[in-house]
Write a protein that holds these residues in place. Structure first.
Motif, PDB file in Angstrom:
ATOM      1  N   ASP A  46       0.925  -1.052   0.081  1.00 39.95           N
ATOM      2  CA  ASP A  46       0.115   0.054   0.077  1.00 39.95           C
ATOM      3  C   ASP A  46       0.869   1.268  -0.121  1.00 39.95           C
ATOM      4  O   ASP A  46       1.073   1.809   1.039  1.00 39.95           O
ATOM      5  N   LEU A  48      -1.906   8.620  -0.981  1.00 37.91           N
ATOM      6  CA  LEU A  48      -0.408   8.008  -1.110  1.00 37.91           C
ATOM      7  C   LEU A  48       0.093   8.669  -2.311  1.00 37.91           C
ATOM      8  O   LEU A  48       1.365   8.946  -2.348  1.00 37.91           O
ATOM      9  N   LYS A 108      -9.815   1.865  -8.904  1.00 36.29           N
ATOM     10  CA  LYS A 108     -10.390   1.773  -7.612  1.00 36.29           C
ATOM     11  C   LYS A 108     -11.546   2.917  -7.303  1.00 36.29           C
ATOM     12  O   LYS A 108     -11.389   3.933  -8.091  1.00 36.29           O
ATOM     13  N   THR A 111     -13.226   0.538  -2.959  1.00 40.41           N
ATOM     14  CA  THR A 111     -12.473   0.998  -1.582  1.00 40.41           C
ATOM     15  C   THR A 111     -13.651   1.576  -0.710  1.00 40.41           C
ATOM     16  O   THR A 111     -14.738   1.999  -0.915  1.00 40.41           O
ATOM     17  N   ARG A 145      -8.867   1.633  10.277  1.00 43.67           N
ATOM     18  CA  ARG A 145      -9.504   2.927  10.535  1.00 43.67           C
ATOM     19  C   ARG A 145     -10.915   2.504  11.198  1.00 43.67           C
ATOM     20  O   ARG A 145     -11.430   3.433  12.229  1.00 43.67           O
ATOM     21  N   ALA A 175      -7.449  -3.974   3.851  1.00 41.77           N
ATOM     22  CA  ALA A 175      -6.698  -2.759   3.625  1.00 41.77           C
ATOM     23  C   ALA A 175      -6.554  -2.068   5.215  1.00 41.77           C
ATOM     24  O   ALA A 175      -7.269  -2.478   5.943  1.00 41.77           O
ATOM     25  N   SER A 176      -5.933  -0.977   4.933  1.00 47.11           N
ATOM     26  CA  SER A 176      -5.735  -0.170   6.478  1.00 47.11           C
ATOM     27  C   SER A 176      -5.162  -1.041   7.590  1.00 47.11           C
ATOM     28  O   SER A 176      -5.479  -0.898   8.600  1.00 47.11           O
ATOM     29  N   ARG A 222      -2.392  -2.115  10.112  1.00 45.35           N
ATOM     30  CA  ARG A 222      -1.299  -1.080  10.807  1.00 45.35           C
ATOM     31  C   ARG A 222      -0.362  -2.051  11.455  1.00 45.35           C
ATOM     32  O   ARG A 222       0.505  -1.510  11.838  1.00 45.35           O
TER      33      ARG A 222
HETATM   34  C1  E4P Z   1      -6.473   0.638   0.687  1.00 45.85           C
HETATM   35  O1  E4P Z   1      -6.274   0.700  -0.547  1.00 45.85           O
HETATM   36  C2  E4P Z   1      -5.895   2.107   1.294  1.00 45.85           C
HETATM   37  O2  E4P Z   1      -5.041   2.387   0.204  1.00 45.85           O
HETATM   38  C3  E4P Z   1      -5.237   1.961   2.557  1.00 45.85           C
HETATM   39  O3  E4P Z   1      -5.093   0.477   3.145  1.00 45.85           O
HETATM   40  C4  E4P Z   1      -5.731   3.024   3.428  1.00 45.85           C
HETATM   41  O4  E4P Z   1      -5.039   2.545   4.901  1.00 45.85           O
HETATM   42  P1  E4P Z   1      -4.815   3.852   6.024  1.00 45.85           P
HETATM   43  O5  E4P Z   1      -6.111   3.721   6.819  1.00 45.85           O
HETATM   44  O6  E4P Z   1      -3.746   3.459   6.615  1.00 45.85           O
HETATM   45  O7  E4P Z   1      -4.739   5.211   5.146  1.00 45.85           O
END
Ligand code: E4P
Length: 217
Positions: free
Chosen positions: A6, A31, A83, A107, A132, A163-164, A166
């Motif tokens: 990512d 990004l 996306k 997304t 998130r 996604a997201s 951590r």
């Molecule tokens: C997924 O495609 C997003 O680009 C990403 O995982 C968002 O992550 P974040 O919550 O760390 O910004």
């Protein structure tokens, strides 16, 4: 499980790709901002490094504008995955683009019902945002579990792209539940290899080996 990175940082993408760890890349407007580069230029470079799908996000919010942006993004390379946000217009665009043979990633998914809609729209991937949800005291992994259950109930082929991410534990939990793909920042993907006993064990083996005075090859 597929690993996507990512990021829009080309140096990091090249490094992970050289390790043979990368199945694809996800980017988003934040990004791209962080990369400091032009979206078309940087996305083209990423697509030339990685064979797998590279998600590039539309920024329009209305269907026909989304379709125009999607057409421009799709021209960048054959491995572009469009996306789209999880809105009614985004779902409509997803359906149209998927029917035209494009790969799509829906997304900003924060509920099982939203994921169900993405699957019905024929999305290649749906991206539930774990971190998130955790940030606002929900359990992001519960969402992955619910989506897995629903998709298996009906045999939806849309892939769950966790996604997201951590933490390395997010990766493990998503794998245990059966997410198809995980997209994580470069540092998190690289941290998966770390274990203090691996470092300690290697140190001991190397010290003993030095004492043998031998050489291999
Ligand atoms: C997924 O495609 C997003 O680009 C990403 O995982 C968002 O992550 P974040 O919550 O760390 O910004």
């Amino acid at each position: 499980m597929k690993f996507f990175v990512d990021t829009a940082d080309v140096k990091e993408i090249r490094e992970l790709n050289d390790l043979g760890l990368l199945d694809g890349v996800t980017t988003n407007p934040s990004l791209i901002l962080k990369s400091g580069r032009d979206i078309v230029e940087v996305t083209k470079e990423i697509c030339s490094i990685v064979e797998g799908p590279v998600s590039a996000e539309v920024t329009a919010t209305e269907y026909s504008e989304m379709m125009k942006e999607a057409a421009a993004l799709a021209k960048i390379a054959d491995n572009i995955c469009i996306k789209l946000p999880l809105t009614l217009d985004g779902l409509k665009a997803c359906k149209a683009l998927t029917s035209d043979g494009h790969h799509t990633n829906v997304t900003l998914c924060f509920s099982a019902n939203q994921a169900l809609l993405a699957a019905k729209a024929g999305a290649t991937f749906v991206s539930p945002f774990i971190g998130r949800l955790d940030d606002i005291a929900f359990d992001g992994m519960d969402l992955i579990r619910e989506i897995r259950h629903i998709f298996d109930n009906y045999g939806y082929e849309t892939e769950i792209l966790a996604a997201s991410i951590r933490t390395v534990n997010h990766v493990k939990e998503a794998a245990l539940i059966g997410a198809d793909v995980v997209t994580a920042p470069p540092a998190t993907l690289k941290a998966l290899v770390k274990h203090p006993l691996t470092d300690k064990g290697l140190e001991m083996f190397l010290a003993d080996w030095a004492k043998t005075g031998q050489k291999i090859g």
